[in-house]
Design an enzyme around this catalytic site. Structure first.
Site, PDB file in Angstrom:
ATOM      1  N   ARG A  68      32.171  40.114  12.290  1.00 33.37           N
ATOM      2  CA  ARG A  68      30.728  39.925  12.135  1.00 33.37           C
ATOM      3  C   ARG A  68      29.919  40.850  13.036  1.00 33.37           C
ATOM      4  O   ARG A  68      28.761  41.146  12.746  1.00 33.37           O
ATOM      5  CB  ARG A  68      30.366  38.452  12.309  1.00 33.37           C
ATOM      6  N   GLU A 105      42.783  31.040  22.829  1.00 34.74           N
ATOM      7  CA  GLU A 105      43.040  29.661  23.235  1.00 34.74           C
ATOM      8  C   GLU A 105      44.505  29.287  22.989  1.00 34.74           C
ATOM      9  O   GLU A 105      45.134  28.622  23.794  1.00 34.74           O
ATOM     10  CB  GLU A 105      42.103  28.720  22.456  1.00 34.74           C
TER      11      GLU A 105
END
Length: 185
Positions: A68, A105
């Site tokens: 994006r 993560e």
């Protein structure tokens, strides 16, 4: 007759971001910027905020983070009449690349940049849609600096401060421009 926005541009932009609960995993509140891109008025307000911020700073390039950041970065580069540099996921660029691995993560990822994308003395703005853990933006910063560029600032639409990315990025010495933040993740 021009349309008037009755709130600050940042508040207007934040109000147009869709929250998708439990995606991509249970408990995650996904902040979806696609409504910003769909609406021509909202897209114009969004890009104008960035144009006004960077018009006087005059970076040499905008570097957009996959994917994006490509959308925002290429429009902003066009509006500022400067070049655009894509920083892509590993294996997507066709020429000689420089790579940087970073932690997610759950696991790790790698981003790449063309080895000739920029060079010593070039001033680059690094842009993405969202700052979560900060890993992608920090990897992009390291890539640009390895090529000799100076990253003048990182920019994004959304900050998720509870994930600690914006603090990590600032602690690494990169100034950040963030339009809005959402608590929770």
């Amino acid at each position: 007759m021009p349309v008037q926005i009755d709130e600050s541009p940042a508040a207007y932009i934040k109000s147009q971001i869709r929250t998708v609960p439990d995606w991509p995993a249970p408990g995650v509140q996904f902040r979806d910027i696609t409504p910003l891109l769909k609406n021509p008025r909202t897209l114009r307000v969004l890009i104008d905020v960035f144009v006004h911020r960077y018009m006087a700073q005059r970076p040499d390039y905008i570097a957009g983070l996959d994917a994006r950041g490509f959308i925002l970065g290429s429009i902003l580069a066009y509006e500022l009449n400067i070049g655009f540099i894509p920083i892509r996921k590993k294996g997507k660029l066709p020429y000689q690349t420089v790579a940087e691995e970073y932690e997610l993560e759950y696991g790790s990822a790698t981003v790449e940049i063309h080895a000739d994308a920029c060079g010593p003395g070039d001033r680059v703005l690094l842009i993405d849609d969202l700052v979560a853990t900060g890993g992608t933006m920090l990897a992009g910063k390291k890539l640009l600096e390895r090529l000799g560029a100076t990253v003048i600032e990182g920019a994004a639409i959304v900050d998720l401060p509870e994930l600690g990315g914006s603090k990590l990025i600032r602690d690494a010495g990169l100034d950040l421009f963030l339009l809005c933040s959402f608590e929770g993740h």
